[in-house]
Design an enzyme around this catalytic site. Structure first.
Site, mmCIF file in Angstrom:
data_model
loop_
_atom_site.group_PDB
_atom_site.id
_atom_site.type_symbol
_atom_site.label_atom_id
_atom_site.label_comp_id
_atom_site.label_asym_id
_atom_site.label_seq_id
_atom_site.Cartn_x
_atom_site.Cartn_y
_atom_site.Cartn_z
ATOM 1 N N ASP A 148 0.839 -1.193 0.000
ATOM 2 C CA ASP A 148 0.000 0.000 0.000
ATOM 3 C C ASP A 148 0.874 1.243 0.000
ATOM 4 O O ASP A 148 1.953 1.259 0.592
ATOM 5 C CB ASP A 148 -0.925 0.008 1.222
ATOM 6 C CG ASP A 148 -0.172 0.120 2.536
ATOM 7 O OD1 ASP A 148 -0.192 1.209 3.142
ATOM 8 O OD2 ASP A 148 0.454 -0.877 2.967
ATOM 9 N N SER A 149 0.422 2.273 -0.700
ATOM 10 C CA SER A 149 1.059 3.583 -0.739
ATOM 11 C C SER A 149 2.517 3.463 -1.190
ATOM 12 O O SER A 149 2.789 2.962 -2.280
ATOM 13 C CB SER A 149 0.932 4.253 0.634
ATOM 14 O OG SER A 149 1.271 5.612 0.575
ATOM 15 N N ALA A 150 3.474 3.889 -0.361
ATOM 16 C CA ALA A 150 4.883 3.754 -0.737
ATOM 17 C C ALA A 150 5.264 2.294 -0.934
ATOM 18 O O ALA A 150 6.114 1.971 -1.769
ATOM 19 C CB ALA A 150 5.759 4.389 0.342
ATOM 20 N N HIS A 274 -6.863 8.133 1.476
ATOM 21 C CA HIS A 274 -5.604 7.431 1.651
ATOM 22 C C HIS A 274 -5.559 6.761 3.030
ATOM 23 O O HIS A 274 -6.114 7.280 3.996
ATOM 24 C CB HIS A 274 -4.444 8.418 1.509
ATOM 25 C CG HIS A 274 -3.135 7.770 1.226
ATOM 26 N ND1 HIS A 274 -2.801 7.289 -0.020
ATOM 27 C CD2 HIS A 274 -2.072 7.493 2.026
ATOM 28 C CE1 HIS A 274 -1.591 6.764 0.027
ATOM 29 N NE2 HIS A 274 -1.129 6.869 1.268
#
Length: 308
Positions: A148-150, A274
């Protein structure tokens, strides 16, 4: 844009609860303080591991990993956590990894990659790639990349580099990932002040990771949309949050993969923000999305494609 009008009461409550321990001005604090804020915020939402899940730890070279298993798994998930390459660790996503294990029946290997600015790029990529190589040797039944995300950026970069190098990569599932360097258009402008992640936050994380500005030359180990070759990537399922500066990265990556003939599907989760994985027990929308994510991981592990 008035982001609040796009969100239901459950998500607004999640945002308020997150802000209690992770203030909006956290970027103005030291890295150590940001990590403390993040850990406190995550701890508020942490769920107990499902009883069927067993956990062990190992060291891959100098990289610590946490291994989740339930029964006799036939597939392995490499999972990289989010946190802007600056915050997060094995504990921040422990419950998420445990639940993915329980729901799919797959082994999950979580990567405790080195964080910036203590270790700048390519340290994070190198750690994730080393664990992918280790999984291919240690658990050769097939691997799904997820993050997820980074962490989504990291596993996507691993997928690009792994072509012709690592056998058994069956697919990738990317959850509100950061995929490209462009922060001056589209959703980055539309949702520049979105809750949970702002455009300014993302610019800061990029600079911390690289030690300054983005490199002039394309580096597909930094962000996958910096690559020029998208052919022969594994089947890919993307999940974006609609109220998120990163949303359009998923659209752009989908288009690049589709043009290259790669199986790809993008789900844009309306009304979500997010980091919504942490809201999966308090928000019906987040819970439904987490179920879709688990189904996607399981399907790719079985080499099934049901999105055409």
């Amino acid at each position: 844009m008035d982001n609040d009008t796009l969100l239901d009461p459950e998500i607004r409550a999640f945002i308020r609860r997150s802000a209690d321990s992770y203030p909006g001005e956290a970027v103005d604090h030291t890295i150590e303080q940001q990590r403390a804020f993040y850990n406190d915020s995550v701890a508020q939402f942490r769920e107990p591991r499902p009883e069927v899940v067993e956990v062990s730890e190992a060291t891959v070279g100098y990289v610590q990993v946490r291994i989740y298993s339930a029964g006799d798994p036939t597939r392995t998930v490499l999972y990289c956590h989010g946190g802007g390459w600056v915050v997060g660790d094995l504990n921040s996503h422990d419950d998420i990894c445990a639940e993915i294990c329980a729901q799919t029946g797959y082994r999950v290997v979580a990567v405790d990659y080195r964080l910036a600015p203590d270790h700048q790029h390519p340290a994070q990529f190198d750690d994730a790639y080393a664990v992918a190589e280790w999984i291919a040797q240690e658990f050769p039944g097939g691997m799904v990349l997820a993050g997820d995300s980074a962490g989504g950026a990291l596993v996507a970069c691993v997928a690009h580099k792994a072509r012709g190098q690592i056998e058994g990569v069956l697919g990738q599932v990317l959850i509100y990932p950061v995929l490209g360097p462009e922060v001056d258009r589209g959703s980055y402008i539309e949702h520049a002040e979105a809750p949970m992640l702002t455009r300014a936050d993302m610019s800061m994380y990029n600079k911390i990771r690289t030690g300054g500005e983005m490199p002039a030359e394309a580096d597909p180990t930094l962000l996958p949309l910096m690559d020029t070759d998208f052919a022969e990537l594994p089947p890919t399922v993307l999940f974006s949050a609609d109220v998120d500066p990163l949303r359009d990265d998923c659209r752009d990556y989908r288009d690049a993969l589709k043009e290259a003939g790669v199986k790809v599907h993008w789900t844009n989760e309306e009304g979500l923000v997010h980091s919504y994985l942490r809201a999966r027990t308090t928000s019906s929308k987040a819970r439904d999305s987490f179920e879709r994510i688990s189904v996607a991981i399981e399907a790719l592990g079985q080499e099934l494609w049901g999105w055409d």
